[in-house]
Design a protein around this motif. Structure first.
Motif, PDB file in Angstrom:
ATOM      1  N   SER A 168      12.835  65.454 -27.528  1.00 13.50           N
ATOM      2  CA  SER A 168      12.503  64.154 -28.094  1.00 13.50           C
ATOM      3  C   SER A 168      11.060  63.815 -27.711  1.00 13.50           C
ATOM      4  CB  SER A 168      13.439  63.072 -27.553  1.00 13.50           C
ATOM      5  OG  SER A 168      14.771  63.316 -27.962  1.00 13.50           O
ATOM      6  N   ASP A 230      13.762  50.791 -23.389  1.00 15.07           N
ATOM      7  CA  ASP A 230      14.880  50.769 -24.340  1.00 15.07           C
ATOM      8  C   ASP A 230      14.939  52.064 -25.145  1.00 15.07           C
ATOM      9  OD1 ASP A 230      15.683  48.231 -23.551  1.00 15.07           O
ATOM     10  OD2 ASP A 230      14.396  47.230 -25.015  1.00 15.07           O
ATOM     11  N   ARG A 233      16.489  54.740 -23.013  1.00 16.67           N
ATOM     12  CA  ARG A 233      17.954  54.571 -22.948  1.00 16.67           C
ATOM     13  C   ARG A 233      18.607  55.074 -24.237  1.00 16.67           C
ATOM     14  NH1 ARG A 233      16.135  49.686 -20.336  1.00 16.67           N
ATOM     15  NH2 ARG A 233      16.705  49.747 -18.110  1.00 16.67           N
ATOM     16  N   GLU A 234      17.948  54.851 -25.366  1.00 22.77           N
ATOM     17  CA  GLU A 234      18.489  55.361 -26.620  1.00 22.77           C
ATOM     18  C   GLU A 234      18.480  56.887 -26.626  1.00 22.77           C
ATOM     19  OE1 GLU A 234      17.577  55.304 -31.439  1.00 22.77           O
ATOM     20  OE2 GLU A 234      16.381  54.068 -30.074  1.00 22.77           O
ATOM     21  N   ALA A 236      18.683  58.849 -24.188  1.00 25.68           N
ATOM     22  CA  ALA A 236      19.688  59.360 -23.258  1.00 25.68           C
ATOM     23  C   ALA A 236      21.091  59.403 -23.861  1.00 25.68           C
ATOM     24  CB  ALA A 236      19.688  58.521 -21.983  1.00 25.68           C
ATOM     25  N   THR A 237      21.316  58.688 -24.975  1.00 24.02           N
ATOM     26  CA  THR A 237      22.643  58.691 -25.591  1.00 24.02           C
ATOM     27  C   THR A 237      22.865  59.902 -26.484  1.00 24.02           C
ATOM     28  OG1 THR A 237      21.958  57.421 -27.559  1.00 24.02           O
ATOM     29  CG2 THR A 237      22.631  56.161 -25.601  1.00 24.02           C
ATOM     30  N   PHE A 238      21.781  60.619 -26.816  1.00 25.61           N
ATOM     31  CA  PHE A 238      21.933  61.767 -27.702  1.00 25.61           C
ATOM     32  C   PHE A 238      22.437  62.981 -26.934  1.00 25.61           C
ATOM     33  CE2 PHE A 238      18.259  59.496 -29.820  1.00 25.61           C
ATOM     34  CZ  PHE A 238      19.054  58.926 -30.804  1.00 25.61           C
ATOM     35  N   ARG A 239      23.260  63.768 -27.578  1.00 18.81           N
ATOM     36  CA  ARG A 239      23.740  65.005 -26.978  1.00 18.81           C
ATOM     37  C   ARG A 239      22.730  66.120 -27.220  1.00 18.81           C
ATOM     38  NH1 ARG A 239      30.284  65.430 -28.088  1.00 18.81           N
ATOM     39  NH2 ARG A 239      30.829  63.386 -27.186  1.00 18.81           N
ATOM     40  N   ARG A 242      17.866  67.684 -23.238  1.00 20.80           N
ATOM     41  CA  ARG A 242      17.500  66.505 -22.457  1.00 20.80           C
ATOM     42  C   ARG A 242      15.989  66.389 -22.264  1.00 20.80           C
ATOM     43  NH1 ARG A 242      21.183  63.388 -23.157  1.00 20.80           N
ATOM     44  NH2 ARG A 242      20.973  62.266 -21.191  1.00 20.80           N
ATOM     45  N   THR A 244      12.393  65.347 -22.746  1.00 21.12           N
ATOM     46  CA  THR A 244      11.749  64.200 -23.375  1.00 21.12           C
ATOM     47  C   THR A 244      10.277  64.194 -22.987  1.00 21.12           C
ATOM     48  OG1 THR A 244      13.814  62.949 -23.212  1.00 21.12           O
ATOM     49  CG2 THR A 244      11.798  61.699 -23.652  1.00 21.12           C
ATOM     50  N   LEU A 273      18.434  58.451 -16.018  1.00 18.22           N
ATOM     51  CA  LEU A 273      19.306  58.524 -17.195  1.00 18.22           C
ATOM     52  C   LEU A 273      19.698  59.962 -17.523  1.00 18.22           C
ATOM     53  CD1 LEU A 273      17.342  55.995 -19.454  1.00 18.22           C
ATOM     54  CD2 LEU A 273      19.570  55.587 -18.372  1.00 18.22           C
TER      55      LEU A 273
END
Length: 299
Positions: A168, A230, A233-234, A236-239, A242, A244, A273
């Motif tokens: 990401s 924010d 945090r968004e 971190a919700t994706f599978r 990791r 970034t 996170l």
């Protein structure tokens, strides 16, 4: 040549702990910032011994650009030493008559804080004041996009192809109050992210890409969203992957907002996170960025 000098006009920053409070009082004068807020920001500088990363980075930029432009290069700061007033005085003494000016911000909507000071100095010095031509906002400049892409490729983890394809990318830009930003600034930032993202798609970065606003102040005004924390945090919700990568496109030069807000605060939050956080270098010392600046001398 059309110009007889290059002026690098930066925000400025403190050099020691003793400089920090006067610097913060200077940039916040008349804005009603509470003393406890200044104390909070002072802690950011204390983390780095009181010295802003912007100063040494600017000096490195001056050393890098001077051989390319082959004209005198000056440095003046809006809120610190060397002050832009002192620099203009020196330019007048040196006989400078026509200078190209670089403000190291890609967005014209942010640069208004620099221009009023110059207008005041022009009134003060009168006919001796040099003719100044500003490098225009360069957020849509192809060479700026190229420099962002090139610095992103310097992140070590991206040597792994699977990381490149699935990480990401979070593009960070300094936040402003919505009422201030809506005239131009927000539109410029979003267009830059869209353009750079499209360029990256062709270079093997098909993963998720986000615009995040960083370094907002604690005021009653509503500031631009989504905020950087924010967005993390968004993410971190994706599978899946990791990885970034933070990409500070709002700041071509390293400064405290990059060093503390990204490298310390955002990294700590991201890692809490479960994200693996890396950060792309700023673009200011990349050869492509330097050539972009050099190219404006021929316009």
């Amino acid at each position: 040549m059309k110009y007889d000098s290059l002026l690098v006009y930066t925000y400025g920053g403190p050099e020691t702990l003793d400089d920090v409070l006067p610097f913060l009082e200077n940039i916040t004068q008349g804005r009603g910032v509470a003393p406890h807020r200044l104390q909070s920001v002072m802690q950011h500088y204390e983390y780095f011994g009181g010295k802003s990363p912007l100063n040494d980075y600017t000096r490195r930029f001056l050393d890098a650009i001077a051989p390319l432009v082959e004209i005198p290069v000056y440095w003046g700061c809006r809120f610190a030493s060397p002050s832009v007033e002192e620099t203009i005085q020196r330019m007048i003494y040196d006989g400078i008559r026509r200078a190209l000016v670089l403000i190291p911000s890609p967005f014209g909507g942010y640069n208004r804080i620099y221009f009023q000071k110059m207008r005041d100095l022009e009134r003060k010095f009168g006919s001796a004041f040099p003719i100044l031509h500003y490098i225009p906002p360069f957020s849509q400049q192809p060479r700026f996009w190229d420099a962002v892409c090139a610095t992103l490729n310097e992140v070590a983890t991206l040597r792994d192809r699977s990381v490149r394809e699935n990480c990401s990318l979070v593009f960070s830009v300094h936040s402003l109050p919505v009422e201030v930003a809506k005239l131009r600034y927000e539109r410029e930032a979003r267009a830059a992210v869209e353009g750079i993202s499209a360029r990256l798609e062709t270079e093997g970065f098909p993963g998720r890409k986000f615009l995040a606003w960083q370094s907002e102040s604690k005021t009653a005004a509503r500031w631009l969203e989504p905020r950087l924390d924010d967005v993390l945090r968004e993410v971190a919700t994706f599978r899946g992957c990791r990885e970034t990568i933070l990409v500070p496109i709002g700041f071509p030069f390293e400064n405290m907002e990059v060093a503390y807000d990204l490298d310390v605060q955002a990294r700590e939050l991201g890692e809490s996170l479960g994200l693996s956080i890396s950060r792309a270098p700023t673009t200011g010392l990349h050869p492509t960025f330097l050539e972009m600046v050099r190219g404006y001398l021929d316009y």
